[in-house]
Write a protein that holds these residues in place. Sequence first.
Motif, mmCIF file in Angstrom:
data_model
loop_
_atom_site.group_PDB
_atom_site.id
_atom_site.type_symbol
_atom_site.label_atom_id
_atom_site.label_comp_id
_atom_site.label_asym_id
_atom_site.label_seq_id
_atom_site.Cartn_x
_atom_site.Cartn_y
_atom_site.Cartn_z
ATOM 1 N N PRO A 185 40.812 45.626 39.165
ATOM 2 C CA PRO A 185 39.391 45.290 39.418
ATOM 3 C C PRO A 185 38.697 44.712 38.175
ATOM 4 O O PRO A 185 37.907 43.776 38.286
ATOM 5 C CB PRO A 185 38.785 46.634 39.833
ATOM 6 N N ARG A 186 39.033 45.257 36.994
ATOM 7 C CA ARG A 186 38.436 44.713 35.779
ATOM 8 C C ARG A 186 38.976 43.313 35.497
ATOM 9 O O ARG A 186 38.233 42.415 35.062
ATOM 10 C CB ARG A 186 38.733 45.618 34.579
ATOM 11 N N ALA A 187 40.269 43.107 35.724
ATOM 12 C CA ALA A 187 40.843 41.768 35.534
ATOM 13 C C ALA A 187 40.211 40.774 36.488
ATOM 14 O O ALA A 187 39.911 39.634 36.116
ATOM 15 C CB ALA A 187 42.362 41.804 35.742
ATOM 16 N N TYR A 188 39.984 41.204 37.725
ATOM 17 C CA TYR A 188 39.324 40.333 38.701
ATOM 18 C C TYR A 188 37.934 39.954 38.215
ATOM 19 O O TYR A 188 37.518 38.792 38.336
ATOM 20 C CB TYR A 188 39.236 41.044 40.052
ATOM 21 N N GLU A 189 37.222 40.900 37.659
ATOM 22 C CA GLU A 189 35.881 40.626 37.117
ATOM 23 C C GLU A 189 35.938 39.547 36.040
ATOM 24 O O GLU A 189 35.113 38.631 35.998
ATOM 25 C CB GLU A 189 35.302 41.917 36.547
ATOM 26 N N VAL A 190 36.953 39.646 35.173
ATOM 27 C CA VAL A 190 37.092 38.676 34.089
ATOM 28 C C VAL A 190 37.374 37.287 34.633
ATOM 29 O O VAL A 190 36.721 36.295 34.266
ATOM 30 C CB VAL A 190 38.222 39.108 33.131
ATOM 31 N N TYR A 191 38.361 37.179 35.519
ATOM 32 C CA TYR A 191 38.761 35.861 36.007
ATOM 33 C C TYR A 191 37.702 35.245 36.911
ATOM 34 O O TYR A 191 37.567 34.022 36.965
ATOM 35 C CB TYR A 191 40.105 35.957 36.728
ATOM 36 N N LEU A 192 36.932 36.082 37.584
ATOM 37 C CA LEU A 192 35.821 35.554 38.373
ATOM 38 C C LEU A 192 34.778 34.917 37.456
ATOM 39 O O LEU A 192 34.216 33.863 37.779
ATOM 40 C CB LEU A 192 35.194 36.667 39.213
#
Length: 859
Positions: free
Chosen positions: A130-137
């Motif tokens: 979820p944190r990685a998704y936040e970054v790439y978003l």
Amino acid sequence: MALDFEQTRRNAERFLKQGRVQAALEEYQRLAEETPRDLPLLNLVGDLLSRVGRHRDAAAYYERIAEEYAQSGFFLKAIAILKKVLRNEPGRADVLLRVGDLYLRQKLPGEARSYLLQAGERFVAARAFPRAYEVYLKLVEAEPGDPLHRLRLAETLAAGGDGAGASASLVAVAESARSAGRPAEAEKIFRRALELVPGGTEALAGFAHCLAAQGKASEAAALLGRALESRREVGLVVALLSIEEQAGRDDEVLRVLTGPFADGIPDDAFERVVRSFVERRKSEAAWSALDPLVARWTHEAPDRLARLLDRLARVEPDGHLPALQRLHDLQRGRADGMGVARTLEALERAYRARSMDEEAARVVERLREIAPAARTAPRPAATGEARDAAAARPVPGSGPATAAEEASGPADAATAPIPAGIETPAIPHGPADDEVVAGRLTQAEIFEKYGLYEQAIEQLREVTRRFPGLASAQQRLAGLLRARGDGPALRDALVGLAIAYRASGEHDRARGIADEAARAWPLDPGTRALLERLSLLEIEGRAAPESPEAPPAPTEKATVSAPGASAGAPAPAVPRRATPSPARPGEDEIVIDLEEESAVHPEAVPAPESAAPTPPAPDDLEEIAFYLDQGMVEDARHRIVVLRTRGIGGAALDALEARAAVTAAPSTEEDVLVETVDRAAVGSETILDDEALASLSEALGASAEVTATAPVVFEEQSVEAVFELFKQHVNQQIGREDYRTHYDLGIAYKEMSLLDDAVAEFETASRAPELFRDACSMIAMCYREKGEVREAARWYRQALDAPGDDEEALRGLRFDLAEVLDQCGDTQAALDLFRSIDREDPSYREVGQRISEIENRGH
């Protein structure tokens, strides 16, 4: 009892002067607890904690300061403070994310990219999807045109269990690659999408299109055919139809169009096929296949058939007769009087346009029968202008007719525009370009310092090839060529410099440089003609005109500039990035290499007093000053270099540069620990190596064109080539017995993260007895950075065994050896060393804490 602030501060300062860092730290921490908003004090406590190696504790203070700065809108200061955290703990993903987010809040996506990519990689490695998704978003939103961000986002979704979302994102990226003419790359991404959602319609259709584009149309058609046996998806049918069309297999096209999937095929697909057959004069074959479908739809779907025939009637400007005739039959069978009348009018125009006057007359008679008011008398056969006018009328319902305007003829060669690459030569735009330029210029300086002038010139030429409008690089290149006395090369460099000055609006300076170019070496006719057109050289005995107050805007881009063409409009004052178009084969062309740029020494060509550099923005000055205040000298110097490459200067920047030059790094006597962020890791694009994301690198492996531009200084090949030449020259210039120089080179290589080269230099330096201990210690540090802790321990022991009685140095080596032994798993030996140090000096670094940590682990 209330805290005596002044006394506590004096105590802390006294302890610090005595070298009792731990005692000073305790006093400062007491002050910080009482004044939590005293940012300089918090910063001092953080620096002291870093000094004794308590990096996580220091980070807590730094982060409090950064939060205060960010809330007050001082984003640059917040970033600078957070970078101090990253110096101590480069793997802190949460801090990397905060730095990237702060850059985004300043509208600097290029600066944010490297930090966010590092943060995303760290989160993925920790399986914090979820944190990685936040970054790439964030990256996708900041740079929507970069497909790599979408790929990373997709793979993060996949790793987190959202296969459908990941597949949809991958399909969007693959479609972009396919539209850009990269089917092999798109195929791999579509394949990955199908792995996540087997049989996905969009992914399967796109995959088939990629196969067909690579000459595998039969394989693609078979793939879609098998899929259609189990489900009738419109998207698959349309894809199959398109693939058969592209393959030129007319029979298969008509079979798909009129087969069992016909009801789901959209009208535009029918129109595209019929139009293609009409253009190739195969209309009869098309309608022979379509008639059974027309017959079926006449009973089952008359409204759909009417809409389709009305659309097909417009595939020809004069009306498509087969469609009009079938539409008339359908409407007559449905007793649609108004529809019949409109269709008959269109039929009349279509017949007359084809000189089928008898058929047109019969249509008119039919119109009189069903609508007497529509005609009062039969029309004569349309001929000549009347026929042309009739042919120009639109088919009913098609809207007003349109006609393309004819070209006015070839432009006069005398007014041919100057090529865009000359009018507006490329300059750096954005942090990535700045990094490239700064790196090349640094290498040019290194080569020049060691007498490698050819290599220095090549570095500068590489810059000027990419950014011909960067006057500073052109100027520096010309300076080196002047010193070498290379007339032809100097002439070409000066021509490029003159054009760069002209593009930036410095017309007087440009004319002076152009005149010098003409004196340096004879100009070829084409180049002279170009410079005359640009008003940079005297034209036929007439002096060049004064700088125009308002130069006219350049005309449209030209691809070549032929000798003898007339003068074009002067360049606009503000240069724009533009790439010259290649000349067409066989045409005469002025060959001037203007696509590269390099850094230039400002003193190489003296600027007139009237030509003042662009002053830096207040934020830039504030950022550099804050870096210097925090002791982050290298960051300040790097920022100054970046601004210089943009043509920015002035007294304020000069003063900061002078301050950076004399600012010393923390001394070893003060034992200040400075750990820099891994520039190569932060500045370059990273490939996610988690097992669930392994396919990303495969999907991207085929194309260098999609690779995101990350702010790196050099390409990998350039780094290898540059330093190989550098090392070769050093080996030639210094002797094996010049141990001090080898030691210094080892330091330089270590700072550039060339650890193997650094070890080799330190090993050479260790042959000198006076350098043996220091060299062994540095070798140990290199192996420690490489993660080879057992080898590091071996070299620390050699350093300890060396002759000498410097107790402070020996204590430091024992402490370092203890840390390495602890990492090796030899905790008892580490504990014994730490205890011996504690007996000698309990306040030394953080020895007490280290002993407690080991004992708490059970030793």
